[in-house]
Design an enzyme around this catalytic site. Structure first.
Site, PDB file in Angstrom:
ATOM      1  N   HIS A 113       0.834  -1.211   0.000  1.00 29.81           N
ATOM      2  CA  HIS A 113       0.000   0.000   0.000  1.00 29.81           C
ATOM      3  C   HIS A 113       0.873   1.267   0.000  1.00 29.81           C
ATOM      4  CE1 HIS A 113      -2.841   2.943   1.984  1.00 29.81           C
ATOM      5  NE2 HIS A 113      -3.641   2.391   1.083  1.00 29.81           N
ATOM      6  N   SER A 313     -10.193 -14.840   0.623  1.00 26.41           N
ATOM      7  CA  SER A 313     -10.183 -13.436   0.222  1.00 26.41           C
ATOM      8  C   SER A 313     -11.582 -12.960  -0.185  1.00 26.41           C
ATOM      9  CB  SER A 313      -9.199 -13.301  -0.945  1.00 26.41           C
ATOM     10  OG  SER A 313      -9.412 -12.120  -1.630  1.00 26.41           O
TER      11      SER A 313
HETATM   12  C1  LIG Z   1      -2.800  -3.166   2.550  1.00 27.21           C
HETATM   13  C2  LIG Z   1      -3.268  -1.870   3.105  1.00 27.21           C
HETATM   14  N1  LIG Z   1      -2.561  -1.280   4.069  1.00 27.21           N
HETATM   15  C3  LIG Z   1      -2.931  -0.108   4.600  1.00 27.21           C
HETATM   16  C4  LIG Z   1      -4.064   0.540   4.176  1.00 27.21           C
HETATM   17  C5  LIG Z   1      -4.420   1.858   4.771  1.00 27.21           C
HETATM   18  O1  LIG Z   1      -5.451   1.769   5.658  1.00 27.21           O
HETATM   19  P1  LIG Z   1      -6.284   3.073   6.083  1.00 27.21           P
HETATM   20  O2  LIG Z   1      -7.042   3.504   4.879  1.00 27.21           O
HETATM   21  O3  LIG Z   1      -7.131   2.559   7.199  1.00 27.21           O
HETATM   22  O4  LIG Z   1      -5.313   4.077   6.556  1.00 27.21           O
HETATM   23  C6  LIG Z   1      -4.854  -0.039   3.185  1.00 27.21           C
HETATM   24  C7  LIG Z   1      -6.073   0.628   2.713  1.00 27.21           C
HETATM   25  O5  LIG Z   1      -6.750   0.244   1.835  1.00 27.21           O
HETATM   26  C8  LIG Z   1      -4.442  -1.270   2.625  1.00 27.21           C
HETATM   27  O6  LIG Z   1      -5.141  -1.855   1.648  1.00 27.21           O
END
Ligand SMILES: Cc1ncc(COP(=O)(O)O)c(C=O)c1O
Length: 363
Positions: A113, A313
């Site tokens: 992400h 998933s």
């Molecule tokens: C793999 C992953 N990590 C982190 C995040 C970030 O999360 P947040 O939107 O709650 O900050 C996301 C959001 O979609 C995600 O898919």
């Protein structure tokens, strides 16, 4: 003013009917918590230390107890807090890892992400991107090769427990065995479990938790659990965190969290959802999502669309949909793929209407 709010409400009501591309549960009902919205509840500072009376830290600590068990955290050696979302949890975990290993190199896969790259930049850490397999899971051969070249550095690994686009899970025990093979002495593994980690324990999958090698786990609360306000939980080993807390007289607490003020409502929301559903209720919700994803995949395959899912998933991946379909159904796309995420609240009726639109778009 009234008209503007009415119009806005109408618009989001309508758009919520075709909200199937992003990981946010929509089946929640927090009416019982509405009276608390009349107060300013601030869980400023450390959840285990008293700040003032206008806070909900006793509920927050119960939430943390729940997640400690959920993620097999070491008994009497866990600490965490209710965050504003998964990104903040990841930032805290990377901050902790950097304080423990100032010369550590961060490794994360290309399917990670975007918040991770930003966090690494904010923390001024060095990092290397590891290749991903077509499923989105980390390429362990590439990880092993890269680690070998940097054996003199401490290792900080970011494991995706559900990549954003395909919900692939990096396998923490495999990562650990690579670290062992190359005799890496100091290492830290963080599980970014934003979406999948919120429900995987309910399906009997634990290969990302503390008992399986993680030093910290972060989730988003508004994804699987569902919340009108973005939230999350980060959980770490207490012995690590104790090395970095700072005492602040003004708030009468330890400044151990990323943000100072923290929402007391968020802690109540997480507490309420856990108690309302119970483990069995959450399990039912998770199974329903898995079944909906399987249903959608079969329907799309029947149209000749090569849709697929990773194991355990909610996310159904398929070749990029047309602009029109993406817009109507609010689909997230990346290069040549789009996805639908069958979150709690996404109904069979919505999915079947979506399949009809897909059918029209390919004809
Ligand atoms: C793999 C992953 N990590 C982190 C995040 C970030 O999360 P947040 O939107 O709650 O900050 C996301 C959001 O979609 C995600 O898919």
């Amino acid at each position: 003013m009234k008209k503007e709010l009415e119009n806005f409400l109408e618009k989001i009501k309508e758009r919520s009917q075709t909200y199937i591309g992003y990981p946010a549960a929509t089946d929640f009902d927090y009416k019982e918590l509405y009276p608390f919205l009349e107060f300013s509840l601030n869980n400023v500072g450390d959840p285990y230390l008293f700040s003032n009376d206008m806070q909900s830290k006793e509920f927050e600590r119960e939430v943390l107890n729940f997640f400690a068990e959920y993620f097999n955290a070491p008994k009497n050696n866990f600490w965490g807090y209710v965050t504003n979302g998964g990104s903040e949890g990841n930032l805290y975990a990377l901050y902790l890892a950097r304080e423990l290993y100032p010369n550590g190199m961060v490794y994360y896969s290309e399917a990670t992400h975007y918040s991770i790259q930003k966090n690494i930049h904010l923390l001024n850490m060095e990092s290397i991107v590891i290749r991903s397999q077509p499923s989105g899971e980390m390429d362990y051969d590439d990880l092993a090769e890269t680690l070998q070249l940097n054996r003199h550095r401490s290792v900080i690994i970011l494991a995706n427990i559900g990549t954003t686009m395909t919900e692939a899970k990096d396998h923490v025990p495999t990562i650990q065995s690579i670290l062992k093979k190359y005799a890496i002495k100091s290492s830290y593994i963080h599980s970014d479990a934003a979406l999948s980690g919120s429900y995987l324990p309910l399906l009997g999958y634990h290969d990302f938790d503390f008992a399986h090698g993680a030093d910290s786990v972060a989730i988003s609360g508004h994804k699987f659990f569902g919340s009108p306000i973005t939230t999350g939980v980060v959980m770490v080993k207490k012995s690590y965190k104790e090395r970095i807390g700072r005492s602040i007289n003004y708030i009468g607490s330890l400044d151990t969290t990323i943000t100072g003020s923290r929402s007391g409502i968020n802690a109540l929301i997480m507490w309420y959802t856990i108690h309302k559903h119970g483990l069995e209720g959450m399990q039912r919700r998770a199974m329903e999502c898995i079944e909906n994803a399987a249903h959608l995949k079969v329907q799309l395959n029947a149209l000749g669309i090569p849709a697929w899912t990773n194991t355990n998933s909610f996310t159904v991946v398929f070749p990029r949909a047309t602009e029109e379909v993406c817009k109507k159904w609010q689909l997230a796309s990346d290069n040549d793929i789009s996805h639908v995420i069958c979150m709690p609240g996404v109904t069979r009726k919505m999915l079947d209407e979506f399949v009809l639109d897909m059918k029209k778009s390919i004809q």
